[in-house]
Enzyme design. Structure first.
Site: not given
Length: 224
Positions: A119, A166, A194
């Site tokens: 991330c 995502d 994600h």
């Protein structure tokens, strides 16, 4: 399994970090947190690399630059606070912290150190590859913001992993990175969202996580 330690960056900033594994291990890697802090998931990644793969691992608490001892829930409120904290920390400060981790590993005799980020940490892993020469290999999982700096040239081999579903990183971003960096390994997991590598998130995808992990370990084995 691991232990909390304290490190000091070149600008004298003191920060907490999680260390796992034996200093005599063959390989070393810096693990970089998500937007939610130095959470149990990140510590478990360190523990797995140490216990299953024989790595010496350090993960810095990047939020210490703005607020200490921050671990946020995997929900909208947690994300909003994480984004607010992130906005208070400059990229050069992030690089100072991961560089301090690399130097700590170097002092134990590890000449080659890898970096893997998730991330927000994926973005950090990317700029660590392009803006420093501290790392021998860099891996980013669902790193948001990489497309905005994908023109920067990496100084080490890089491998990137993205979820095809995502909702934070559009397909156009991945396409831009491919166009800017034809020599970088890029994998897209069609049915993954994600955060697909984190068991504590609703988007966790076991199959995508396992394949990405297998590819990451093979990549590090080739370059560290």
């Amino acid at each position: 399994m691991g232990r909390m330690i304290s490190l000091t960056a070149a600008d004298t900033h003191h920060f907490a970090a999680y260390e796992a594994g034996n200093p005599d291990s063959k390989h070393a890697v810096v693990i970089v947190q998500e937007i939610f802090g130095l959470a149990d998931h990140i510590k478990s990644v360190c523990d797995e690399l140490a216990s299953h793969h024989g790595y010496h691992v350090i993960a810095p608490a990047l939020f210490d630059r703005a607020e200490r001892d921050v671990v946020l829930p995997y929900d909208q409120a947690g994300m909003q606070k994480g984004l607010a904290l992130r906005a208070k920390i400059q990229p050069e400060d992030l690089l100072a912290d991961v560089t301090a981790c690399a130097h700590a590993l170097n002092k134990h005799g590890h000449e080659k150190v890898g970096i893997q980020g998730f991330c927000w940490g994926g973005f950090v892993a990317w700029i660590a590859a392009t803006r420093t020469r501290e790392f021998a290999a860099s891996v980013a999982w669902y790193g948001g913001g990489i497309a905005q700096v994908s023109h920067e040239k990496p100084h080490c081999p890089v491998q990137l992993h993205f979820g095809g579903e995502d909702d934070h990183i559009p397909h156009t971003d991945v396409q831009k990175i491919r166009a800017d960096q034809p020599d970088v390994e890029i994998y897209v997991y069609d049915d993954a969202g994600h955060g697909f590598g984190c068991p504590d998130r609703p988007s966790f995808n076991q199959a995508a996580r396992d394949l990405a992990h297998e590819r990451t370990m093979a990549f590090f084995k080739s370059h560290l």
